[in-house]
Design an enzyme around this catalytic site. Structure first.
Site, PDB file in Angstrom:
ATOM      1  NE  ARG A 225      -4.308  -1.311   0.063  1.00 56.64           N
ATOM      2  CZ  ARG A 225      -4.520  -2.289  -0.815  1.00 56.64           C
ATOM      3  NH1 ARG A 225      -3.617  -2.580  -1.720  1.00 56.64           N
ATOM      4  NH2 ARG A 225      -5.651  -2.987  -0.788  1.00 56.64           N
ATOM      5  CG  HIS A 273      -3.785  -0.989  -6.891  1.00 62.55           C
ATOM      6  ND1 HIS A 273      -4.129  -0.299  -5.752  1.00 62.55           N
ATOM      7  CD2 HIS A 273      -3.852  -2.306  -6.547  1.00 62.55           C
ATOM      8  CE1 HIS A 273      -4.404  -1.153  -4.779  1.00 62.55           C
ATOM      9  NE2 HIS A 273      -4.247  -2.399  -5.246  1.00 62.55           N
TER      10      HIS A 273
HETATM   11  P1  NAP Z   1      -1.965 -10.817   5.501  1.00 61.17           P
HETATM   12  O1  NAP Z   1      -2.059 -12.271   5.219  1.00 61.17           O
HETATM   13  O2  NAP Z   1      -2.880 -10.194   6.501  1.00 61.17           O
HETATM   14  O3  NAP Z   1      -0.450 -10.536   5.929  1.00 61.17           O
HETATM   15  C1  NAP Z   1      -0.037  -9.310   6.443  1.00 61.17           C
HETATM   16  C2  NAP Z   1       1.377  -9.451   6.971  1.00 61.17           C
HETATM   17  O4  NAP Z   1       1.828  -8.184   7.462  1.00 61.17           O
HETATM   18  C3  NAP Z   1       1.481 -10.436   8.143  1.00 61.17           C
HETATM   19  O5  NAP Z   1       2.693 -11.123   8.093  1.00 61.17           O
HETATM   20  C4  NAP Z   1       1.470  -9.485   9.354  1.00 61.17           C
HETATM   21  O6  NAP Z   1       2.113 -10.005  10.501  1.00 61.17           O
HETATM   22  C5  NAP Z   1       2.263  -8.342   8.808  1.00 61.17           C
HETATM   23  N1  NAP Z   1       2.023  -7.125   9.582  1.00 61.17           N
HETATM   24  C6  NAP Z   1       0.864  -6.443   9.762  1.00 61.17           C
HETATM   25  N2  NAP Z   1       1.058  -5.381  10.562  1.00 61.17           N
HETATM   26  C7  NAP Z   1       2.362  -5.406  10.911  1.00 61.17           C
HETATM   27  C8  NAP Z   1       3.162  -4.574  11.738  1.00 61.17           C
HETATM   28  N3  NAP Z   1       2.674  -3.508  12.376  1.00 61.17           N
HETATM   29  N4  NAP Z   1       4.474  -4.907  11.882  1.00 61.17           N
HETATM   30  C9  NAP Z   1       4.971  -5.988  11.256  1.00 61.17           C
HETATM   31  N5  NAP Z   1       4.272  -6.830  10.458  1.00 61.17           N
HETATM   32  C10 NAP Z   1       2.976  -6.527  10.288  1.00 61.17           C
HETATM   33  O7  NAP Z   1      -2.137  -9.965   4.157  1.00 61.17           O
HETATM   34  P2  NAP Z   1      -1.896 -10.456   2.648  1.00 61.17           P
HETATM   35  O8  NAP Z   1      -3.073 -11.178   2.147  1.00 61.17           O
HETATM   36  O9  NAP Z   1      -0.553 -11.091   2.561  1.00 61.17           O
HETATM   37  O10 NAP Z   1      -1.884  -9.030   1.912  1.00 61.17           O
HETATM   38  C11 NAP Z   1      -0.923  -8.042   2.254  1.00 61.17           C
HETATM   39  C12 NAP Z   1      -1.295  -6.714   1.617  1.00 61.17           C
HETATM   40  O11 NAP Z   1      -1.060  -6.774   0.195  1.00 61.17           O
HETATM   41  C13 NAP Z   1      -2.779  -6.359   1.702  1.00 61.17           C
HETATM   42  O12 NAP Z   1      -3.098  -5.796   2.962  1.00 61.17           O
HETATM   43  C14 NAP Z   1      -2.915  -5.337   0.596  1.00 61.17           C
HETATM   44  O13 NAP Z   1      -2.634  -4.057   1.129  1.00 61.17           O
HETATM   45  C15 NAP Z   1      -1.819  -5.723  -0.392  1.00 61.17           C
HETATM   46  N6  NAP Z   1      -2.354  -6.196  -1.698  1.00 61.17           N
HETATM   47  C16 NAP Z   1      -2.005  -5.522  -2.825  1.00 61.17           C
HETATM   48  C17 NAP Z   1      -2.466  -5.946  -4.063  1.00 61.17           C
HETATM   49  C18 NAP Z   1      -2.046  -5.246  -5.318  1.00 61.17           C
HETATM   50  O14 NAP Z   1      -2.542  -5.564  -6.402  1.00 61.17           O
HETATM   51  N7  NAP Z   1      -1.128  -4.307  -5.248  1.00 61.17           N
HETATM   52  C19 NAP Z   1      -3.302  -7.079  -4.151  1.00 61.17           C
HETATM   53  C20 NAP Z   1      -3.641  -7.741  -2.979  1.00 61.17           C
HETATM   54  C21 NAP Z   1      -3.167  -7.288  -1.757  1.00 61.17           C
HETATM   55  P3  NAP Z   1       1.537 -11.316  11.267  1.00 61.17           P
HETATM   56  O15 NAP Z   1       1.861 -12.466  10.334  1.00 61.17           O
HETATM   57  O16 NAP Z   1       2.307 -11.364  12.505  1.00 61.17           O
HETATM   58  O17 NAP Z   1       0.067 -11.094  11.422  1.00 61.17           O
END
Ligand code: NAP
Length: 310
Positions: A225, A273
């Site tokens: 993001r 995006h």
């Molecule tokens: P997820 O499964 O919720 O994983 C988020 C990761 O970030 C987890 O490892 C979490 O730690 C870590 N995290 C969250 N807050 C943190 C903090 N304060 N300090 C350290 N680590 C932290 O999410 P996901 O499905 O992988 O998706 C990640 C992000 O990708 C989404 O939120 C979205 O913004 C982005 N995205 C972008 C696109 C695009 O097309 N550009 C598409 C889809 C998603 P824990 O493991 O300890 O919970």
């Protein structure tokens, strides 16, 4: 019969209606899927933030809200939403992200631009790209998407350090957490990939201080993001050569305004995006499977923790 409300932008209905009906039939759920249920009759909402539902209070019997997006930053603070909220975790979304991340990582690792953009008739056979094993990569955020990207990059030979909020132990990845872990993860990293969610705690996580920890001439790849990066600090690091190139898919303001310095910077690649997206066929199966779980009394998968913000 379950009443399921589809609340997303109108074009999504055309894409999702048939795959959703097929997915519900496959798991033997008898549903009435519509965009027009009376709020008090709705059992589940399939939801995207760009759809019509904003106020969840009239949905008094709704058991859960099933998001169509992975990121939940625009809905997680909606105080009218008291029902469980599930974000989307879907193999196709993950596969798309793995392909985009590995593609851009290899572009920078191999220095592909030098040849793709430099077809000038001069035969320069004086340098070879390093091997992946000599290129440390760090991924911030090691959830559904970050972990899959980490494993793919490991398979290509990159030493991968992964940083998350909670402590983790994942095969093939050097897993770190906490503030000290973040500094260790960034120190000497040559490629940094951001796959954190947008929360108050992750805002500007890549700031001037942390950019200074990277190996000189590092590459930044951000499909997470926009607010994860302090834009002024990144532009300064690009101008000084501390960062050689940034590939950015997400921004504080989207679409990225035409006069934003990222568009014209010679060492920034802007992608609109498009790193990955939800695919209706697989997303429909995940949602139908999750509703089936709820109907059988099992806990929903991928439930968002409102206090953590993701
Ligand atoms: P997820 O499964 O919720 O994983 C988020 C990761 O970030 C987890 O490892 C979490 O730690 C870590 N995290 C969250 N807050 C943190 C903090 N304060 N300090 C350290 N680590 C932290 O999410 P996901 O499905 O992988 O998706 C990640 C992000 O990708 C989404 O939120 C979205 O913004 C982005 N995205 C972008 C696109 C695009 O097309 N550009 C598409 C889809 C998603 P824990 O493991 O300890 O919970």
């Amino acid at each position: 019969m379950l009443n399921i409300l589809f609340s997303a932008k109108p074009a999504a209905w055309e894409e999702y209606q048939a795959p959703l009906l097929e997915a519900f039939a496959k798991v033997d759920l008898n549903v009435h899927l519509s965009r027009d249920h009376a709020p008090e009759d709705v059992d589940y909402i399939i939801f995207a933030p760009n759809g019509p539902v904003r106020d969840f209070r009239p949905y008094t019997r709704t058991k859960a809200v099933m998001g169509l997006w992975a990121g939940v930053e625009t809905i997680v603070n909606n105080e009218t939403l008291t029902q469980p909220l599930c974000r989307l975790v879907d193999d196709s979304l993950t596969d798309g992200m793995v392909e985009w991340v590995t593609g851009h990582t290899l572009r920078h690792h191999l220095g592909m631009d030098r040849h793709i953009l430099g077809q000038d008739g001069v035969w320069r056979d004086d340098s070879f790209p390093p091997l992946a094993k000599d290129r440390p990569v760090t991924i911030l955020g090691i959830g559904a998407l970050g972990a899959a990207c980490g494993q793919a990059l490991h398979c290509l030979g990159f030493p991968v350090t992964a940083w998350s909020r909670s402590r983790k132990s994942l095969s093939n990845l050097r897993c770190l957490s906490g503030e000290d872990g973040l500094r260790a993860a960034l120190t000497g990293a040559q490629i940094v990939i951001l796959l954190l969610p947008q929360t108050p705690r992750t805002a500007n996580i890549l700031n001037a201080d942390r950019l200074s920890l990277l190996a000189r001439g590092a590459f930044i790849i951000n499909p997470g993001r926009g607010p994860l990066i302090d834009d002024d600090a990144l532009l300064a690091a690009l101008d000084s050569g501390q960062v050689a190139h940034a590939t950015l898919d997400v921004f504080r303001t989207e679409p990225l305004p035409a006069d934003h310095p990222y568009w014209s910077h010679p060492h920034v690649t802007v992608t609109p995006h498009i790193a990955s997206t939800t695919r209706p066929e697989t997303a429909a199966e995940v949602i139908a499977g999750n509703i089936l779980r709820g109907e059988r009394g099992a806990p929903f998968l991928y439930q968002v923790d409102r206090t953590r913000g993701y």
